[in-house]
Write an enzyme that holds these catalytic residues in place. Structure first.
Site, PDB file in Angstrom:
ATOM      1  N   ASP A 121       0.874  -1.174   0.000  1.00 57.70           N
ATOM      2  CA  ASP A 121       0.000   0.000   0.000  1.00 57.70           C
ATOM      3  C   ASP A 121       0.910   1.222   0.000  1.00 57.70           C
ATOM      4  OD1 ASP A 121      -2.248   1.554  -0.036  1.00 57.70           O
ATOM      5  OD2 ASP A 121      -3.128   0.757   1.807  1.00 57.70           O
ATOM      6  N   ASP A 147      -3.839   7.096  -3.648  1.00 56.42           N
ATOM      7  CA  ASP A 147      -5.203   7.559  -3.912  1.00 56.42           C
ATOM      8  C   ASP A 147      -5.681   8.494  -2.809  1.00 56.42           C
ATOM      9  OD1 ASP A 147      -4.911   5.083  -2.458  1.00 56.42           O
ATOM     10  OD2 ASP A 147      -7.086   4.900  -2.397  1.00 56.42           O
ATOM     11  N   GLY A 172     -11.785   3.426   1.069  1.00 63.44           N
ATOM     12  CA  GLY A 172     -12.575   4.339   1.898  1.00 63.44           C
ATOM     13  C   GLY A 172     -13.637   3.674   2.751  1.00 63.44           C
TER      14      GLY A 172
HETATM   15  N1  GUN Z   1      -6.365   1.089   3.320  1.00 59.55           N
HETATM   16  C1  GUN Z   1      -7.605   1.153   3.816  1.00 59.55           C
HETATM   17  N2  GUN Z   1      -8.383   1.926   3.030  1.00 59.55           N
HETATM   18  C2  GUN Z   1      -7.619   2.350   2.013  1.00 59.55           C
HETATM   19  C3  GUN Z   1      -7.868   3.172   0.861  1.00 59.55           C
HETATM   20  O1  GUN Z   1      -8.960   3.672   0.621  1.00 59.55           O
HETATM   21  N3  GUN Z   1      -6.792   3.378   0.017  1.00 59.55           N
HETATM   22  C4  GUN Z   1      -5.571   2.838   0.266  1.00 59.55           C
HETATM   23  N4  GUN Z   1      -4.584   3.050  -0.626  1.00 59.55           N
HETATM   24  N5  GUN Z   1      -5.316   2.067   1.332  1.00 59.55           N
HETATM   25  C5  GUN Z   1      -6.340   1.835   2.200  1.00 59.55           C
END
Ligand code: GUN
Length: 613
Positions: free
Chosen positions: A89, A124, A191
């Protein structure tokens, strides 16, 4: 443009699917690994808990100089000692929690590429539930812009393009359309963490459904932060393939245990409700008295075990084709889940497009919601093809065997509606279990017909139900011979003018078409009806009996459903084969890997054109 060919579908039940993606069998759970604070090593996760993929945060690695240098030098797989799939992430979540991050989109994407992440994520914009529509629209536009930019930096790395949209269904759709048109390899739904934390499951399922409607169905969908096993069944039912879980360790730190039915504090547990190989080794008191660190490690293992087990249970439900029953019964564990499940049922018209004609498992009634499932919607729609008649019966099964004289034009009271007596064998009319027995009752006067006349009605009605009005006449006109099973007395094969046209399946009461049946339907129905149109190159193979691969499909009848019998035609609409489709049109036009039609007979290799009599 996406880099790879997406999922390979292995098994499905509606939108729920078992698939292969880069060596991983989905649906699956990616435990979150925090490289600063490893509670269970990725190696142990794989060896003891069957973990195939993990997720870690590239921003956390980047921020720590030691970790950053190590990751750049060794690569992520060596640093984490994990040879499975690793997703990273981007720091979006940190930006949501702390207000900002100290890195740009292009920097973090390049960093993920440089440390050899298998699936990287763009930076994002995290849409929060209380954002106004204007704020959401801006966030979607900015996310899309960053997504386009990231495609230039990703190198060989697969790229995840999150779908935001907050609590606005139309904006989830908009986000899904925009992200799909840009073309990512992988689509997380973002989200939803604050919604999950507040048990706002209805809004989460609506977010998934509206995103799924416009996402490329051949690409994996990930539910960001959907790590509680309580929610897995509903999410998988709607086609989610990947989950990540920090919950297993976060809850463990708070002395909380995960179970498929919810969370319990260690102090509340007197009896362990499920087998847990982790807890099994200890006394509960012993665990309570342990040092914090040791206790956290044990509870984290329990939580991971339970989460992985639940995924396994779900996969078995897909395999058995009882996913609706499973999700429906699990939804009763919490009123908010039940509310979410009821919201899902409002989308039956959409979900019906993914429902197979029949299932390996019988339809089980678990409560009033059962009769709102998409398959029931299907039955009600198709029953409209049959004329309304006056004699109405209420009968125990098997219906016609319970009648001394068979009434002409009778319909039978069922939970699915008034069903013509001739459709007594079809799924789910026959293959269903309800917590009540029909009483034997007859209404009105009727004329009786012979068993032979009834059999003819039966084969024509089943064909009309299965293929459309008029199919029965088209398939079975001429000198019709019905061959029955010597053991069960049930209809097996139908020969028309010495040609084997169709067989009736014992399991679900529907027809399997032979090439001569396909020819008759091909003559009767025009345009795209019942057809899967393939490239002429593919057609050359299919006419010899070879299966149709999804990437060669040019078009398909939008009314066809997974499991339906189909006519395979070339680009000039010439019939080349008959078989069974695994995909609907939307899927067939997107999938690049795997089979679309399992061909039974090609025009060049009819298996049984003339039956010995
Ligand atoms: N981890 C939990 N929610 C999100 C999200 O909306 N975007 C990203 N990139 N990581 C997350």
């Amino acid at each position: 443009m996406s880099l790879d060919e997406g999922l390979e579908l292995k098994h499905r039940d509606g939108l729920a699917r078992i698939a292969k993606f880069h060596g991983v069998e989905t649906p699956t759970l990616m435990p979150v690994v925090n490289p600063n604070l490893v509670v269970i090593s990725p190696r142990e996760m794989r060896a003891n808990y069957g973990v195939q993929a993990i997720i870690t945060n590239s921003y956390i690695i980047w921020k720590n100089r030691n970790l950053r240098e190590k990751a750049l030098e060794e690569g992520l797989h060596r640093m984490l000692d994990f040879d499975g799939l690793i997703m990273t992430d981007s720091g979006t979540f940190q930006s949501y929690v702390y207000g900002d991050v100290e890195i740009t989109n292009s920097q973090i994407v390049s960093f993920q590429r440089d440390i050899n992440s298998d699936i990287g994520t763009i930076l994002d914009i995290f849409v929060e539930p209380d954002f106004t529509e204007d704020m959401v629209i801006n966030a979607i536009k900015e996310t899309a812009q960053r997504g386009k930019e990231a495609l230039e930096y990703r190198g060989e790395m697969l790229l995840a393009g999150p779908v935001q949209g907050g609590i606005y269904p139309h904006l989830r759709e908009e986000a899904a359309k925009i992200m799909t048109s840009i073309g990512f390899d992988y689509y997380p739904i973002g989200g939803v963490v604050p919604l999950m934390e507040d048990y706002r499951y209805r809004e989460v399922v609506e977010s998934i459904i509206h995103a799924k409607m416009y996402l490329d169905p051949s690409r994996p969908v990930h539910l960001f932060g959907g790590g509680h096993p309580m929610f897995f069944p509903l999410a998988v039912l709607l086609g989610v393939d990947f989950f990540d879980s920090a919950s297993y360790v976060k809850y463990a730190r708070d002395d909380r245990l995960l179970f498929p039915h919810g969370t319990r504090h260690l102090s509340e547990i007197k009896y362990v409700p499920y087998y847990s190989p982790v807890l099994e080794k200890y006394d509960l008191r012993e665990i309570r008295e342990m040092e914090k660190k040791e206790r956290t490690a044990i509870l984290a293992r329990h939580n991971l075990y339970v989460s992985m087990r639940e995924m396994s249970r779900i996969k078995q439900a897909i395999h058995e084709e009882s996913m609706w029953e499973y999700a429906e019964s699990r939804a009763r564990e919490h009123p908010r889940l039940l509310e979410a499940y009821r919201a899902v049922l409002k989308y039956s018209r959409y979900l019906e497009k993914f429902e197979s004609i029949s299932r390996k498992s019988a339809f089980f009634y678990t409560g009033p919601e059962s009769l709102k499932r998409p398959i029931v919607h299907r039955v009600k729609m198709r029953l409209r093809r049959f004329p309304r008649r006056s004699v109405v019966l209420s009968l125990p099964r098997p219906w016609s065997a319970n009648l001394e004289k068979i009434p002409a034009g009778a319909r039978v009271h069922t939970p699915f509606g008034l069903v013509p007596l001739e459709l007594e064998d079809i799924y789910p009319v026959q293959q269903s279990e309800f917590p009540w027995n029909e009483e034997k009752m007859m209404v009105g006067e009727y004329e009786s017909i012979t068993r032979e006349e009834f059999d003819i009605h039966k084969i024509k009605s089943v064909a009309d139900y299965q293929f459309g009005k008029g199919a029965g006449e088209a398939l079975f006109n001429g000198d019709v011979r019905i061959i029955k099973s010597k053991n069960t007395g049930k209809i097996r094969n139908i020969i028309v003018d010495r040609e084997h046209v169709a067989s009736m399946r014992a399991e679900d009461g529907f027809f399997t078409l032979r090439i001569h049946g396909a020819m008759r339907l091909h003559r009767k129905f025009k345009g795209r009806r019942l057809r899967v149109m393939v490239t002429d190159d593919s057609a050359e193979f299919n006419r010899t009996g070879k299966n149709v691969f999804a990437k060669f499909v040019l078009d398909m009848d939008p009314a066809l459903r997974p499991g339906d019998e189909v006519l395979v035609v070339d680009s000039r609409n010439n019939l080349v084969a008959v078989g069974r489709t695994l995909l609907n049109r939307f899927e067939a036009l997107h999938f690049q890997r795997g089979m679309c039609v399992k061909v039974r007979e090609g025009v060049d290799n009819p298996k049984s054109s003339l039956v010995e009599m």
